[in-house]
Enzyme design. Structure first.
Site, PDB file in Angstrom:
ATOM      1  N   ALA A  91       0.843  -1.198   0.000  1.00 57.89           N
ATOM      2  CA  ALA A  91       0.000   0.000   0.000  1.00 57.89           C
ATOM      3  C   ALA A  91       0.877   1.246   0.000  1.00 57.89           C
ATOM      4  O   ALA A  91       1.766   1.393   0.851  1.00 57.89           O
ATOM      5  CB  ALA A  91      -0.907   0.003   1.225  1.00 57.89           C
ATOM      6  N   VAL A 136      14.003   0.537  17.053  1.00 58.58           N
ATOM      7  CA  VAL A 136      15.139   1.025  17.833  1.00 58.58           C
ATOM      8  C   VAL A 136      16.430   0.412  17.307  1.00 58.58           C
ATOM      9  O   VAL A 136      16.549  -0.814  17.210  1.00 58.58           O
ATOM     10  CB  VAL A 136      14.992   0.675  19.329  1.00 58.58           C
ATOM     11  CG1 VAL A 136      16.185   1.209  20.125  1.00 58.58           C
ATOM     12  CG2 VAL A 136      13.698   1.232  19.890  1.00 58.58           C
ATOM     13  N   GLY A 157      24.252  12.523   2.924  1.00 56.88           N
ATOM     14  CA  GLY A 157      22.996  11.778   3.066  1.00 56.88           C
ATOM     15  C   GLY A 157      22.764  11.208   4.458  1.00 56.88           C
ATOM     16  O   GLY A 157      21.848  10.421   4.663  1.00 56.88           O
ATOM     17  N   LYS A 166      12.926   6.576  20.927  1.00 58.97           N
ATOM     18  CA  LYS A 166      13.587   5.287  21.148  1.00 58.97           C
ATOM     19  C   LYS A 166      13.867   5.075  22.640  1.00 58.97           C
ATOM     20  O   LYS A 166      13.781   3.953  23.147  1.00 58.97           O
ATOM     21  CB  LYS A 166      14.882   5.227  20.340  1.00 58.97           C
ATOM     22  CG  LYS A 166      14.594   5.183  18.826  1.00 58.97           C
ATOM     23  CD  LYS A 166      15.838   5.468  18.008  1.00 58.97           C
ATOM     24  CE  LYS A 166      15.534   5.413  16.516  1.00 58.97           C
ATOM     25  NZ  LYS A 166      16.676   5.904  15.705  1.00 58.97           N
TER      26      LYS A 166
END
Lengths: 438, 438
Positions: A46, A133, A188, A206
């Site tokens: 989806a 995590v 990046g 986390k």
């Protein structure tokens, strides 16, 4: 393999991680079937827009924009869309339909985890989220299962690769924060809008998940004190380095049991000094690591890649195979325990060592006056080192004072720093940083 | 907690680890019950002699010499006696009676694991053994579950604390093996008869277990090539150090897929050079660590205490709580997969870099002659460094040649070394050691 059952797998989202999950489900179908005891059939993916170009070439007929229908027909649902809605509703639909769910959605878990866990328990299905995590590192399952007979006392995690990369760059090149961030963006490792990473929000989500599993109590993002790395300067790092420390952004969850500070769990994210010989200090670049202290096990560390499509896909597929095995063998979904009722403490209850840098006048008696203020506020000094800078005529230009304290409460430290600032011999307070691992 | 079920736990053996397990079962009963969903009642401790003094004070009435009766009445059996018999028969009895078994018996698992796993599968009970490899470090469950959707390509483990302590001592003090061993014995890190540790037998048993889980195929001790550390000299270590390496005893299991060497798994234990910047190089003293390379997850490392009563008890209790949860929730016991049919390869199929130290005559053309022999045998040289030692009159006393090769097969290396030895310009071959992590 004649009577092998087929389990339908719905994938929600096809970003960086999702695309790799889809690829592995298709390419490694045989190995995954052997390990699961069932054929894992990717029934659909989806997405918001079917025509968006993807990192990986995938059969066009798998894509759909109708997530609801896809979820209702699945045995296993993998949610990798991120964000709160529609991820939350789709996961609840999946659970209510008896599907096991694998998600990497830390924001959703940190915000509304308790609802999801309860619904999964009620429905008797498994909800797993190893990928949420520290990416590829198996950390949640070891905490939940392997350490289930022990008592964890403290968790220290480098759980955000972007900030670790930036701090590592600053440490190795002497760069200022802004320059190291720009370099991370160029390579990046940081997004165009780096707020969630550099302000510590990602690490805080986390931290809430790690604290919940480690202390068998559900903590949410609201319980986490959060301070990012934007104010860490090249001078802080240089000064820490000279004193034998490295600065890391740590997610910390620790048990506090103190008559002054209260009893409960302190969950926090902030820049922290670590001695260079601490195992976490060696975690470089975009790597992640979680350091655990447990009463019986002692010190443990888990190290690996914290992000990236393929590494994170490994964690997602580990959860998927485990869930499939359970479905095939007819076992129960529930494996989490939240039997604890320990309160979350605020940052004021944390009790750590501090590193304080001061720019002081070089007058007789300055050290004694400063030491006196520390003593008055109940903060014990472990190390005090003065460096005198002189000009070419050997006249004193400035003096720098570096102090490492013994463990003290946040409140005592704040009062000490305020009082020190009021001294006429203090030009400025250059650093106030927390220290762990000493 | 009104309707909580009670599960009877039989403990076999009460040594270093067993005594701590008993203590925790008694002291932490409430927390363990909350986490398991059942009260874990220590029904008895089977020992050879009831009157032997123990590390921990335990209720005398728990002790018995009748292990058989104890096992037949238990829901969960913890085997910590060690050795093959009667441990093996007692475990089989427990399994046939439908009890889940937790063991730390690496020797038994490495020798006769397949029989035990099959019997446990048939009976639908869980057989877990986290404590058998790397003590407190959760490593088997992450391999079996968390990495079940990935493909492990290589495992490198420091899984024996005694040898790591000895090598670390030699590295930091320059001591010879015999002196470092004596120091380890004095500090309690090595036994009076250190054979099982220093000859690598203990590490080999763990290598067989790690290889079996990592490659979904059952390997036994017979499949493991084993070479201990007794022949590692202070000179080897100094020479490796100078070249930027540290020597560790590694348990290695790696996938080989080569037209010359065959396809399968190379399982081996031997002293190995690692670059000082490799994460395993920093594992000091008696600590253990396992470094895993997987196709998708990339590099992972698990670090912690590899031995000791209390740390190892943590692993035993983690397995016990997990088994109890399964029993309470009615789930299946079987979680292992051995779907692979990959062969074990002999040491001749391993393909690593080598470090070779040579004492050579300082004659023109020596380097060229040696390089020629390497090339003839298909072994490519990565680094070659010559050090000339001169006496006070600047006359050459000896020349030392250090060579690091690219990856080569054991057979090609052996042929190269034989041919080099035959050269008249070679005084001696001082070291031949394998290198990993480059």
């Amino acid at each position: 393999m004649s009577e092998v059952r087929t389990l339908k797998v719905a994938l929600l989202g096809c970003g960086n991680v999702g695309a790799q999950v889809a690829r592995i489900l298709i390419d490694d179908a045989e190995a995954l079937a052997a390990r699961s005891g069932a054929r894992l059939e990717l029934s659909g993916i989806a997405v918001r827009n079917v025509d968006t170009p993807r990192d990986v070439e995938l059969p066009r007929e798998l894509f759909t924009t109708d997530a609801d229908t896809l979820v209702k027909d699945a045995d296993l649902v993998i949610e990798l869309m991120g964000g709160i809605e529609p991820a939350r509703s789709l996961i609840l639909t999946a659970i209510q339909n008896g599907a096991c769910v694998v998600t990497g959605n830390k924001a959703l878990l940190a915000q509304d985890g308790p609802t999801l866990y309860e619904e999964a328990d009620k429905a008797g299905v498994q909800l797993s989220y190893e990928a949420a995590v520290a990416g590829a590192i198996p950390i949640l399952r070891p905490i939940r299962d392997s350490l289930s007979g022990d008592r964890i006392t403290r968790v220290l995690g480098i759980v955000n690769g972007t900030t670790n990369f930036i701090l590592d760059q600053m440490d190795s090149t002497g760069a200022q924060f802004a320059d190291a961030l720009a370099e991370a963006q160029r390579l990046g490792y940081a997004e165009a809008d780096p707020t969630a990473d550099v302000e510590g929000h990602d690490a805080a989500a986390k931290a809430a998940i790690l604290a919940s599993l480690s202390f068998h109590t559900r903590f949410s993002l609201d319980d986490v004190y959060c301070e990012g790395i934007t104010k860490v300067s090249a001078e802080d790092i240089a000064s820490a380095k000279e004193a034998g420390f490295v600065i890391k952004l740590l997610a910390i969850a620790e048990k506090i049991d103190s008559s002054d500070l209260g009893s409960g769990i302190s969950v926090r994210v902030h820049p922290t000094l670590l001695p260079r010989e601490h195992p976490l200090a060696a975690v470089r670049g975009a790597f992640n690591a979680v350091f655990i202290e447990a009463e019986n096990a002692g010190e443990l560390m888990f190290y690996g890649q914290g992000a990236g499509g393929t590494p994170t896909a490994s964690a997602v597929l580990g959860d998927l195979v485990s869930a499939a095995r359970r479905l095939v063998l007819g076992g129960p979904g529930r494996t989490e325990t939240t039997t604890g009722h320990v309160p979350a403490l605020t940052i004021d209850a944390s009790n750590t060592s501090y590193y304080i840098g001061l720019d002081v006048a070089d007058q007789a008696g300055v050290l004694a006056r400063i030491a006196h203020i520390f003593a008055e506020n109940g903060v014990s000094i472990e190390i005090m080192r003065q460096t005198i800078h002189r000009d070419s005529a050997s006249k004193v230009e400035s003096a720098e004072l570096k102090i490492v304290t013994h463990r003290a409460s946040e409140a005592a430290l704040a009062a000490t720093v305020e009082a020190v600032k009021g001294l006429d011999v203090i030009n400025s307070v250059t650093s106030v940083l927390r220290v762990e691992g000493v």
